[in-house]
Design a protein around this motif. Structure first.
Motif, PDB file in Angstrom:
ATOM      1  N   ALA A 110     -71.080  15.190-131.064  1.00 10.36           N
ATOM      2  CA  ALA A 110     -70.500  15.240-132.415  1.00 10.36           C
ATOM      3  C   ALA A 110     -69.359  14.236-132.555  1.00 10.36           C
ATOM      4  O   ALA A 110     -69.233  13.564-133.592  1.00 10.36           O
ATOM      5  N   ASP A 111     -68.527  14.113-131.523  1.00 11.38           N
ATOM      6  CA  ASP A 111     -67.436  13.128-131.566  1.00 11.38           C
ATOM      7  C   ASP A 111     -67.993  11.716-131.721  1.00 11.38           C
ATOM      8  O   ASP A 111     -67.516  10.940-132.560  1.00 11.38           O
ATOM      9  N   ALA A 112     -68.993  11.386-130.921  1.00 11.89           N
ATOM     10  CA  ALA A 112     -69.575  10.040-130.966  1.00 11.89           C
ATOM     11  C   ALA A 112     -70.257   9.769-132.304  1.00 11.89           C
ATOM     12  O   ALA A 112     -70.066   8.704-132.905  1.00 11.89           O
ATOM     13  N   ILE A 113     -71.039  10.731-132.780  1.00  3.87           N
ATOM     14  CA  ILE A 113     -71.746  10.565-134.055  1.00  3.87           C
ATOM     15  C   ILE A 113     -70.741  10.406-135.200  1.00  3.87           C
ATOM     16  O   ILE A 113     -70.889   9.525-136.061  1.00  3.87           O
ATOM     17  N   THR A 114     -69.704  11.231-135.200  1.00  3.59           N
ATOM     18  CA  THR A 114     -68.709  11.177-136.276  1.00  3.59           C
ATOM     19  C   THR A 114     -67.919   9.876-136.209  1.00  3.59           C
ATOM     20  O   THR A 114     -67.612   9.277-137.257  1.00  3.59           O
ATOM     21  N   THR A 115     -67.603   9.397-135.026  1.00  6.49           N
ATOM     22  CA  THR A 115     -66.913   8.110-134.896  1.00  6.49           C
ATOM     23  C   THR A 115     -67.773   6.987-135.449  1.00  6.49           C
ATOM     24  O   THR A 115     -67.288   6.123-136.199  1.00  6.49           O
ATOM     25  N   LEU A 116     -69.063   6.989-135.088  1.00  6.11           N
ATOM     26  CA  LEU A 116     -69.977   5.974-135.632  1.00  6.11           C
ATOM     27  C   LEU A 116     -70.051   6.071-137.151  1.00  6.11           C
ATOM     28  O   LEU A 116     -70.024   5.053-137.853  1.00  6.11           O
ATOM     29  N   TYR A 117     -70.138   7.288-137.646  1.00  4.57           N
ATOM     30  CA  TYR A 117     -70.198   7.535-139.092  1.00  4.57           C
ATOM     31  C   TYR A 117     -68.993   6.888-139.787  1.00  4.57           C
ATOM     32  O   TYR A 117     -69.134   6.197-140.798  1.00  4.57           O
ATOM     33  N   LYS A 118     -67.823   7.071-139.233  1.00  6.53           N
ATOM     34  CA  LYS A 118     -66.608   6.484-139.818  1.00  6.53           C
ATOM     35  C   LYS A 118     -66.602   4.968-139.672  1.00  6.53           C
ATOM     36  O   LYS A 118     -66.236   4.255-140.600  1.00  6.53           O
ATOM     37  N   LYS A 119     -67.028   4.472-138.515  1.00  3.49           N
ATOM     38  CA  LYS A 119     -67.077   3.016-138.278  1.00  3.49           C
ATOM     39  C   LYS A 119     -68.101   2.330-139.184  1.00  3.49           C
ATOM     40  O   LYS A 119     -67.954   1.164-139.521  1.00  3.49           O
ATOM     41  N   ARG A 125     -77.111   7.121-143.032  1.00  2.11           N
ATOM     42  CA  ARG A 125     -78.403   6.470-142.766  1.00  2.11           C
ATOM     43  C   ARG A 125     -78.271   5.356-141.726  1.00  2.11           C
ATOM     44  O   ARG A 125     -79.182   5.137-140.935  1.00  2.11           O
ATOM     45  N   LYS A 126     -77.134   4.674-141.715  1.00  5.73           N
ATOM     46  CA  LYS A 126     -76.935   3.643-140.698  1.00  5.73           C
ATOM     47  C   LYS A 126     -76.807   4.299-139.322  1.00  5.73           C
ATOM     48  O   LYS A 126     -77.358   3.798-138.342  1.00  5.73           O
ATOM     49  N   VAL A 127     -76.086   5.420-139.229  1.00 10.69           N
ATOM     50  CA  VAL A 127     -75.988   6.152-137.963  1.00 10.69           C
ATOM     51  C   VAL A 127     -77.381   6.572-137.524  1.00 10.69           C
ATOM     52  O   VAL A 127     -77.752   6.423-136.358  1.00 10.69           O
ATOM     53  N   GLN A 128     -78.156   7.073-138.460  1.00  6.08           N
ATOM     54  CA  GLN A 128     -79.528   7.507-138.158  1.00  6.08           C
ATOM     55  C   GLN A 128     -80.363   6.330-137.648  1.00  6.08           C
ATOM     56  O   GLN A 128     -81.049   6.442-136.639  1.00  6.08           O
ATOM     57  N   ARG A 129     -80.281   5.190-138.322  1.00 13.01           N
ATOM     58  CA  ARG A 129     -81.054   4.007-137.905  1.00 13.01           C
ATOM     59  C   ARG A 129     -80.617   3.507-136.524  1.00 13.01           C
ATOM     60  O   ARG A 129     -81.444   3.137-135.703  1.00 13.01           O
ATOM     61  N   GLU A 130     -79.323   3.506-136.279  1.00 10.42           N
ATOM     62  CA  GLU A 130     -78.802   2.967-135.021  1.00 10.42           C
ATOM     63  C   GLU A 130     -79.045   3.884-133.827  1.00 10.42           C
ATOM     64  O   GLU A 130     -79.219   3.413-132.711  1.00 10.42           O
ATOM     65  N   THR A 131     -79.047   5.190-134.049  1.00  9.56           N
ATOM     66  CA  THR A 131     -79.202   6.133-132.935  1.00  9.56           C
ATOM     67  C   THR A 131     -80.632   6.617-132.744  1.00  9.56           C
ATOM     68  O   THR A 131     -80.991   7.072-131.658  1.00  9.56           O
ATOM     69  N   GLY A 132     -81.433   6.573-133.810  1.00 10.51           N
ATOM     70  CA  GLY A 132     -82.785   7.111-133.732  1.00 10.51           C
ATOM     71  C   GLY A 132     -82.832   8.604-134.000  1.00 10.51           C
ATOM     72  O   GLY A 132     -83.903   9.196-134.035  1.00 10.51           O
ATOM     73  N   LEU A 133     -81.665   9.239-134.188  1.00 11.77           N
ATOM     74  CA  LEU A 133     -81.632  10.667-134.513  1.00 11.77           C
ATOM     75  C   LEU A 133     -82.132  10.888-135.931  1.00 11.77           C
ATOM     76  O   LEU A 133     -82.029   9.996-136.770  1.00 11.77           O
ATOM     77  N   SER A 134     -82.630  12.071-136.197  1.00 15.24           N
ATOM     78  CA  SER A 134     -83.036  12.383-137.563  1.00 15.24           C
ATOM     79  C   SER A 134     -81.791  12.468-138.432  1.00 15.24           C
ATOM     80  O   SER A 134     -80.686  12.755-137.950  1.00 15.24           O
ATOM     81  N   ILE A 142     -72.024  15.806-137.948  1.00 15.46           N
ATOM     82  CA  ILE A 142     -70.852  15.461-138.770  1.00 15.46           C
ATOM     83  C   ILE A 142     -70.268  16.715-139.410  1.00 15.46           C
ATOM     84  O   ILE A 142     -69.047  16.918-139.405  1.00 15.46           O
ATOM     85  N   LYS A 143     -71.131  17.570-139.928  1.00 16.02           N
ATOM     86  CA  LYS A 143     -70.666  18.793-140.590  1.00 16.02           C
ATOM     87  C   LYS A 143     -69.878  19.681-139.624  1.00 16.02           C
ATOM     88  O   LYS A 143     -68.790  20.152-139.961  1.00 16.02           O
ATOM     89  N   ILE A 144     -70.411  19.885-138.444  1.00  9.58           N
ATOM     90  CA  ILE A 144     -69.726  20.731-137.456  1.00  9.58           C
ATOM     91  C   ILE A 144     -68.405  20.083-137.052  1.00  9.58           C
ATOM     92  O   ILE A 144     -67.367  20.751-136.993  1.00  9.58           O
ATOM     93  N   LYS A 145     -68.427  18.808-136.783  1.00  7.00           N
ATOM     94  CA  LYS A 145     -67.206  18.097-136.357  1.00  7.00           C
ATOM     95  C   LYS A 145     -66.124  18.192-137.427  1.00  7.00           C
ATOM     96  O   LYS A 145     -64.960  18.429-137.123  1.00  7.00           O
ATOM     97  N   GLU A 146     -66.508  18.014-138.679  1.00  9.62           N
ATOM     98  CA  GLU A 146     -65.518  17.958-139.759  1.00  9.62           C
ATOM     99  C   GLU A 146     -65.165  19.312-140.363  1.00  9.62           C
ATOM    100  O   GLU A 146     -64.078  19.476-140.896  1.00  9.62           O
TER     101      GLU A 146
END
Length: 186
Positions: A110-119, A125-134, A142-146
């Motif tokens: 969650a920390d890594a995903i949320t950091t990418l989301y902010k960056k 959708r960019k996080v999704q494209r870059e990581t391959g996660l749904s 992001i929801k849990i982290k925030e």
């Protein structure tokens, strides 16, 4: 044979060996693994039993990576050879590779995903494209982290509750974190 030498092997020349220990959850999140491989390439070669140029090759570790390559219709995959192994040696290699993996915990992910989301300017959708996660998984992290409290995150990390439990509590509490914590306690 050395596990140091990496070869490009035809996917069609590989069969899963009976000594491969993974039998369940083989297809779990395979689309995400395939998307990751498509975006970033294969980060860890598969392990084959036998020696190069003696087909068919027998896979003892990396079945999901092989399946992802098949899904992507790739012709070759990076592989190392473990050499001629007795069945018990092949089972041991397969078991050790699968046992020694430690899944990244929810908080670190969650920390890594949320950091990418902010960056990425809050572009899910960019996080999704870059990581391959749904997209759903990206949004969940992001929801849990925030939104989740530290108490809720701790319960999740300790596996006292599931991600679904936390999401339901947050949704039902409609922004009231105290209420969400109480619901989770139930």
């Amino acid at each position: 044979m050395s596990l140091d030498q990496i070869y490009e092997i035809k996917v069609s020349d590989i069969a899963v060996d009976k000594s491969n220990v993974r039998h369940s959850n083989v297809m779990k999140d395979l689309d995400e693994l395939a998307a990751s491989i498509k975006k970033h390439g294969l980060l860890q070669p598969i392990v084959l039993r036998g020696i190069k140029d003696k087909t068919p090759y027998k896979l003892i570790a990396g079945q999901r990576r092989l399946l992802a390559h098949e899904k992507l219709k790739k012709k070759t995959i990076r592989a190392v050879f473990a050499g001629k192994l007795k069945e018990e040696q092949a089972i041991l290699r397969s078991l050790v590779e699968n046992l020694q993996r430690v899944e990244l915990n929810h908080a670190d992910t969650a920390d890594a995903i949320t950091t990418l989301y902010k960056k990425f300017d809050k572009n899910e959708r960019k996080v999704q494209r870059e990581t391959g996660l749904s997209l759903r998984k990206v949004r969940d992290y992001i929801k849990i982290k925030e939104q989740a409290s530290e108490k809720m995150k701790k319960k999740l990390a300790q596996k006292k509750v599931t991600l679904v439990d936390v999401k339901r509590a947050l949704r039902a509490a409609q922004g009231n974190i105290k209420k969400a914590e109480e619901l989770l306690d139930l």
